[in-house]
Design an enzyme around this catalytic site. Sequence first.
Site, short mmCIF file in Angstrom:
data_model
loop_
_atom_site.label_atom_id
_atom_site.label_comp_id
_atom_site.label_asym_id
_atom_site.label_seq_id
_atom_site.Cartn_x
_atom_site.Cartn_y
_atom_site.Cartn_z
CE LYS A 58 -3.73 -2.52 2.25
NZ LYS A 58 -4.53 -2.86 3.43
CD GLN B 13 -3.47 -4.42 6.62
OE1 GLN B 13 -3.71 -3.37 6.04
NE2 GLN B 13 -3.71 -5.60 6.05
CG ASP C 256 -9.65 -0.40 5.28
OD1 ASP C 256 -9.33 -0.90 4.19
OD2 ASP C 256 -8.96 -0.51 6.31
N1 GUN Z 1 -6.59 -7.01 5.99
C1 GUN Z 1 -6.85 -7.71 4.85
N2 GUN Z 1 -7.45 -6.92 3.93
C2 GUN Z 1 -7.58 -5.70 4.50
C3 GUN Z 1 -8.11 -4.47 4.03
O1 GUN Z 1 -8.61 -4.33 2.90
N3 GUN Z 1 -8.05 -3.44 4.91
C4 GUN Z 1 -7.51 -3.56 6.16
N4 GUN Z 1 -7.52 -2.49 6.97
N5 GUN Z 1 -7.02 -4.70 6.61
C5 GUN Z 1 -7.04 -5.76 5.78
#
Ligand code: GUN
Length: 284
Positions: A53, A97, A120
């Site tokens: 990311k 996350q 998100d």
């Molecule tokens: N863990 C796995 N996929 C995601 C996501 O799209 N966002 C977040 N915050 N954590 C994740």
Amino acid sequence: MTAVVLDGKACAAEVEAEVSAQVAELAEAGVHPHLAVVIVGDDPASHIYVSGKERACARVGIRSTRIDLPADTDFSRVVSTVGELNANDDVHGILVQSPLPKGMDELAVTDLIDPAKDVDGFHPSNLGRIVQGRVDGMVPCTPAGIVHLLNWGGVELSGKRAVVIGRSRIVGTPVSLLLARKGVDSTVSVAHSRTADLAGLCRQADILVAAVARPRFVKGDWIKPGAVIVDAGSHPEKCGDVDLDEAAPRSSAYTPVPGGVGPMTISMLIQQTVRAAERTTGID
Ligand code: GUN
């Protein structure tokens, strides 16, 4: 039948090009999109995802700040971190996350994020909008990426029977809502650990979305010939939730792992960070 590869890398590259142009335009207006990523603990997969990311942000000119907290962090510290990011006008997007360390209440953390900065799309007010059929808020990135990739690949969704395996708030539930939404118009079944005759249900699917977080869980003979397979899994064995060696040849199109859904998740994240910057600064 030769299956079409739904190339998430290529599709995400197009999204990135658009986002880069938007970032340049915003810079002219004095707005510099800024994403804050909070990661608690040392889950190796999470660290890999978060690095991906950060790299994507750098590619398109989005500033990113990573806040690493140790696994034994007090819940109150996570709460205060999110509170500071909410109050910081220089931060436009916040992502915590998942998974958080065992025992830490993820939903309680999600509830605290300012919905306007919730890139998100997990805050109840953003997820709630999707239940209402609205996609004008923040939409969870993996589900948004899946629908974007299917549209990009020219996959017909209207009137098709979709089976989504998995009901998580991150992928399964929101993607099922997006597929059933008015204007998309798939007929969706959501399968889970208590579903009877899962293989039989999958064999009825024109579109099969696997989001179970179990390597090669979906077998080749679960695939209706000509179905479209979306594999949202990603495992250290470099495979997804579908045994694609068996399944892909039976399909008309499928998302590879890696290079399918993963890049789309990241491209939707950067797109939403720009959207959040536009909205929180009143430019939109
Ligand atoms: N863990 C796995 N996929 C995601 C996501 O799209 N966002 C977040 N915050 N954590 C994740």
